[in-house]
Write an enzyme that holds these catalytic residues in place. Structure first.
Site, PDB file in Angstrom:
ATOM      1  N   ASP A 136      -3.571   1.678  -3.763  1.00 48.88           N
ATOM      2  CA  ASP A 136      -3.835   0.389  -4.415  1.00 48.88           C
ATOM      3  C   ASP A 136      -5.317   0.049  -4.246  1.00 48.88           C
ATOM      4  O   ASP A 136      -6.007   0.634  -3.410  1.00 48.88           O
ATOM      5  CB  ASP A 136      -2.946  -0.721  -3.835  1.00 48.88           C
ATOM      6  CG  ASP A 136      -3.163  -0.943  -2.343  1.00 48.88           C
ATOM      7  OD1 ASP A 136      -3.413   0.048  -1.623  1.00 48.88           O
ATOM      8  OD2 ASP A 136      -3.113  -2.102  -1.894  1.00 48.88           O
ATOM      9  N   GLU A 177      -2.170  -1.589   0.951  1.00 49.60           N
ATOM     10  CA  GLU A 177      -3.214  -1.764   1.973  1.00 49.60           C
ATOM     11  C   GLU A 177      -4.109  -2.945   1.642  1.00 49.60           C
ATOM     12  O   GLU A 177      -4.492  -3.717   2.511  1.00 49.60           O
ATOM     13  CB  GLU A 177      -4.054  -0.485   2.117  1.00 49.60           C
ATOM     14  CG  GLU A 177      -4.856  -0.422   3.405  1.00 49.60           C
ATOM     15  CD  GLU A 177      -6.226  -1.081   3.327  1.00 49.60           C
ATOM     16  OE1 GLU A 177      -6.830  -1.301   4.385  1.00 49.60           O
ATOM     17  OE2 GLU A 177      -6.703  -1.393   2.216  1.00 49.60           O
TER      18      GLU A 177
HETATM   19 ZN   LIG Z   1      -9.313   1.319   1.960  1.00 52.63          ZN
END
Ligand SMILES: [Zn+2]
Length: 329
Positions: free
Chosen positions: A94, A161
């Site tokens: 992501d 993340e």
């Molecule tokens: Zn990263």
């Protein structure tokens, strides 16, 4: 004369560079912004794209692991040596939000090569790093004539993340048996520069808390009440000031418990790096360095924990602006 393994790896990479960059650009075009629900489908598409690319690379096992949020990708390529160590590589697919208005010179989701660098959201965090492993493992096989990697390779690439990894812990706990490894490599770090091989051996974690101070329920006049009731601004200033002592050391009890001290060798290695402090300061738009006495700037940044205060209003305002980066400290 035959190539040394090192030059064979380089030759392989040179020959496959264009195709690799084309494939990476294709992945970068998927706006896998995990923090924006309107991109949920794109994050899934990004996971599927990676899973297919890893299969194409030769990974015999590629799986999409569902979470209550965005999917992660797992891949595994066993070594033909049963005694080989198991190496688990972590990364994320992501990306942070990005828009032209943020100062991009080109569309963040239409990658462009300028001066030998590819510009596109995720190119340097973290799709570029993750995808490079596909080229690395193929170069390794080509250079050594192997049909399976010298180590038992596992890859875990999460999709949340950039949203604070809300389901990652749960995922790791649930899949602990599949993820068992002798070594974990976090492939979500930077390089010192183009010509200095870089191995990142430690990262600072992050724990945050919000402090709310309550005082009088209305604005009160200093002449009528000042000095006789608590002033929240004074209390807050005292609290923040007491975070550090006069040497810049964090004064919170127990704060340094378990912190590994730098070895002399590590300090010497840090000191050898060609670090241009003036230039670095300019990137911080700051006039001066500060921090814990007795440590260089790189030591403070890389090997010492830090306690920072930010106003919650500022943090919320930043979080509410969709295209702004998540504050990190
Ligand atoms: Zn990263």
């Amino acid at each position: 004369m035959s190539d040394t393994p090192d030059s064979a790896v380089r030759t392989y990479i040179r020959h496959h560079r264009t195709a690799f960059l084309d494939d990476l650009a294709e992945w970068l075009r998927i706006p896998s912004v995990s923090a924006q629900p309107e991109h949920d489908k794109d994050v899934r598409r990004s996971a599927e794209w990676l899973s297919a690319a890893l299969k194409e690379t030769g990974f015999p096992v590629t799986e999409i692991w569902e979470t209550p949020g965005a999917p992660a990708v797992f891949a595994e390529w066993p070594s033909d040596d049963p005694d080989a160590p198991v190496v688990l590589v972590y990364g994320h697919h992501d990306v942070q939000p990005a828009a032209r208005e943020d100062g991009w010179h080109s569309d963040p989701f239409e990658p462009e090569v300028r001066d030998g660098r590819m510009y596109g959201r995720g190119a340097a965090d973290d799709k570029g790093q993750v995808f490079f492993h596909t080229l690395g493992v193929r170069a390794h096989l080509a250079a050594t004539g192997r049909t399976a990697p010298a180590v038992h390779l596992k890859l875990l690439v999460e999709g949340e993340e950039e949203s604070g990894s809300p389901h990652f812990r749960e995922l790791v706990e649930q899949r602990a048996d599949r993820l068992a490894a002798d070594a974990v490599i976090v492939s979500d770090t930077g390089m010192w520069d183009e010509d200095t091989p870089t191995v990142c051996t430690g990262m600072r974690g992050l724990a945050e808390c919000e402090i709310e101070l309550h005082g009088p329920a209305q604005d009160i006049h200093s002449g009528s009440f000042g000095g006789a009731v608590p002033n929240p601004a004074t209390a807050l200033a005292r609290l923040v000031a007491e975070l550090h002592d006069a040497d810049g050391r964090v004064a919170v009890p127990g704060f340094y418990d378990g912190v590994a001290e730098l070895t002399d060798t590590e300090r010497a290695l840090f000191a050898q790096l060609p670090f241009d402090e003036e230039r670095w300061l300019r990137t911080a738009a700051s006039q001066a360095t500060a921090g814990e006495a007795g440590y260089s700037t790189l030591e403070r940044l890389w090997a010492r924990p830090t306690a920072e205060a930010a106003s919650a209003a500022a943090t919320r305002a930043r979080a509410a602006r969709p295209s702004s980066p998540r504050p990190r400290w």
